[in-house]
Write an enzyme that holds these catalytic residues in place. Structure first.
Site, short mmCIF file in Angstrom:
data_model
loop_
_atom_site.label_atom_id
_atom_site.label_comp_id
_atom_site.label_asym_id
_atom_site.label_seq_id
_atom_site.Cartn_x
_atom_site.Cartn_y
_atom_site.Cartn_z
N ARG A 157 0.97 -1.07 0.09
CA ARG A 157 -0.02 -0.04 0.09
C ARG A 157 0.96 1.37 0.08
O ARG A 157 0.82 1.83 -1.05
CB ARG A 157 -0.93 0.08 1.12
CG ARG A 157 -2.28 0.81 1.01
CD ARG A 157 -1.92 2.38 1.51
NE ARG A 157 -1.38 2.49 2.88
CZ ARG A 157 -0.64 3.49 3.38
NH1 ARG A 157 -0.28 4.60 2.69
NH2 ARG A 157 -0.31 3.56 4.57
N ASP A 158 1.68 1.47 1.10
CA ASP A 158 2.66 2.81 1.20
C ASP A 158 3.59 2.58 -0.01
O ASP A 158 3.95 3.36 -0.70
CB ASP A 158 3.16 2.82 2.47
CG ASP A 158 3.32 4.44 2.91
OD1 ASP A 158 3.63 5.10 2.07
OD2 ASP A 158 3.11 4.57 4.09
N HIS A 204 3.43 4.25 -3.61
CA HIS A 204 3.83 5.41 -3.97
C HIS A 204 5.23 5.48 -4.40
O HIS A 204 5.57 6.21 -5.41
CB HIS A 204 3.95 6.36 -2.58
CG HIS A 204 2.74 6.65 -1.99
ND1 HIS A 204 1.62 7.50 -2.57
CD2 HIS A 204 2.32 6.43 -0.70
CE1 HIS A 204 0.70 7.68 -1.87
NE2 HIS A 204 0.92 7.19 -0.64
N SER A 252 3.69 10.80 8.97
CA SER A 252 3.81 10.76 7.43
C SER A 252 4.78 11.48 6.85
O SER A 252 4.97 11.18 5.58
CB SER A 252 2.33 11.43 7.27
OG SER A 252 1.13 10.87 7.77
N HIS A 265 3.53 4.43 12.98
CA HIS A 265 3.82 4.51 11.59
C HIS A 265 4.96 5.46 11.30
O HIS A 265 4.49 6.50 11.33
CB HIS A 265 2.40 4.56 10.70
CG HIS A 265 2.76 4.65 9.21
ND1 HIS A 265 2.49 3.61 8.59
CD2 HIS A 265 3.31 5.52 8.30
CE1 HIS A 265 2.73 3.80 7.21
NE2 HIS A 265 3.26 5.08 7.15
N HIS A 282 7.87 7.22 8.73
CA HIS A 282 8.82 7.43 7.63
C HIS A 282 10.38 7.70 7.73
O HIS A 282 10.71 8.26 8.97
CB HIS A 282 8.27 8.30 6.59
CG HIS A 282 7.01 7.80 5.83
ND1 HIS A 282 6.97 7.48 4.63
CD2 HIS A 282 5.69 7.52 6.46
CE1 HIS A 282 5.76 7.00 4.33
NE2 HIS A 282 5.09 6.93 5.38
N TYR A 311 4.33 16.58 3.44
CA TYR A 311 3.68 15.17 3.47
C TYR A 311 4.43 14.07 2.42
O TYR A 311 5.00 14.72 1.45
CB TYR A 311 2.20 15.39 2.63
CG TYR A 311 1.44 14.00 2.84
CD1 TYR A 311 1.10 13.49 3.99
CD2 TYR A 311 0.60 13.69 1.84
CE1 TYR A 311 0.19 12.23 4.08
CE2 TYR A 311 -0.19 12.54 1.83
CZ TYR A 311 -0.45 11.92 2.70
OH TYR A 311 -1.23 10.91 2.92
#
Length: 338
Positions: A12-13, A16, A166, A193, A195, A284
């Site tokens: 899913r992520d 990107h 995010s 979560h 990054h 983002y």
């Protein structure tokens, strides 16, 4: 032995990072390998969640229904998870996922807008799904605001509340403070979560665990928006050394990375200049590719675009502003040259 639940977001992520280019068959093949590696929950679909395949967010290779149908057939033990961002995805989209035995839905809102998740969480709980409240861009809010919004997510029926970095903009002390405060304020489990835009995804995940988080997201090879997510196989190895039980077969998970994910990469998942600026500016994460395209089109520096987006405190759903910012910077550049 202490247990940490790892949720895999490669499918899913990670979309990107590869322009949402996985076919349903490819996604099912990777999901099967993740299942065999002991992953217990796998999140799939367009990078912006169900309903995300569009002109604004980028079209995926297959439809949501095609992804769900293929992956649901591939999984034996692993639970199917979807992300729903209200305003992008709808309850009708969620119903499609439910036709294919979706087990978990993560309802994601900006960190100050949990109230828009109420109807979606209520629907999920009414129909027997695990519902996770997902507070995106948590670096943009104070500890008090994050706690307030987490309590709202809990009040709507969330089984878990996530503090979500995010933009990859948080540092370990901030993660620890916010997770600890949420943990003290709610009765449900807390997740994180991260990054990797500042190179801190694994460190931040460990800080979250130290503060009481029991669910952590990651992706194979760190595949994800911006500089990517917490690299799942690295985190699994670190947690094993620290005495945590995750259920992961490390060799099998490593093999997924080398044999399946590496050949798919358009470019290595590294902390590029643009990705670093996202973390530094607090923009983002999924703005990265959009900013690069706009920079090339209008002849400006993508880093300047991302810095300005950070200054404006833009959030997911405001992708149209990337073009506006690029045009403004281009005009400023022309006027400066006159």
């Amino acid at each position: 032995m202490k247990h940490i639940r790892l949720i895999d977001v490669t499918l899913r992520d990670g979309m990107h990072a590869i322009s949402h280019s996985l076919s349903a068959e490819q996604m099912a093949g990777i999901a099967r390998r993740l299942d065999e590696a002991g992953v217990t929950t796998v999140e799939i679909g367009h990078g912006d969640g169900i309903g995300g395949s569009s002109l604004q967010y980028g079209f995926a290779k297959s439809t949501d229904r095609e992804y769900f149908a293929a992956v649901s057939q591939a999984l034996k033990n692993c639970k199917l998870d979807v992300l729903l961002i209200p305003g992008i995805g709808t309850i009708e989209d969620l119903k499609v996922a439910m036709e294919y035995n979706a087990h978990t839905v993560r309802v994601a809102t900006h960190v100050t807008e949990a109230d828009v998740a109420e109807q979606h969480i209520n629907f999920a709980k009414k129909h027997g799904l695990e519902a996770i409240g997902f507070l995106m861009m948590s670096h943009m809010a104070s500890v008090e605001k994050v706690v307030e919004q987490a309590k709202l997510m809990e009040s709507y029926g969330s089984d878990v509340v996530y503090v979500t970095d995010s933009g990859g903009a948080m540092v370990p002390g901030e993660v620890k403070e916010k997770i600890a405060a949420v943990k003290a304020a709610v009765k449900v489990p807390v997740g994180f979560h991260g990054h990797n835009n500042l190179g801190l995804a694994v460190g931040n995940s460990l800080a979250a665990i130290e503060a009481g988080a029991t669910l952590i997201d990651g992706s194979v090879r760190g595949l994800g928006a911006g500089a990517g997510n917490t690299q799942l196989e690295v985190l699994a190895a670190v947690l094993a050394k620290m005495g945590y039980e995750t259920g992961i077969n490390l060799y099998k998970l490593m093999d997924v990375g080398q044999e399946v994910i590496d050949p798919l990469l358009h470019r290595p998942q590294v902390i590029s200049n643009d990705a670093l600026v996202i973390g530094y500016a607090g923009a983002y994460g999924s703005f990265l590719l959009h900013a690069r395209r706009a920079a090339e089109k209008f002849g400006v520096d993508s880093r300047d675009i991302l810095m300005e987006l950070g200054r404006r405190k833009t959030v997911g759903g405001q992708e149209d502003l990337i073009i506006d910012v690029a045009i403004e910077l281009s005009n400023q550049r022309r006027q400066g040259a006159v």
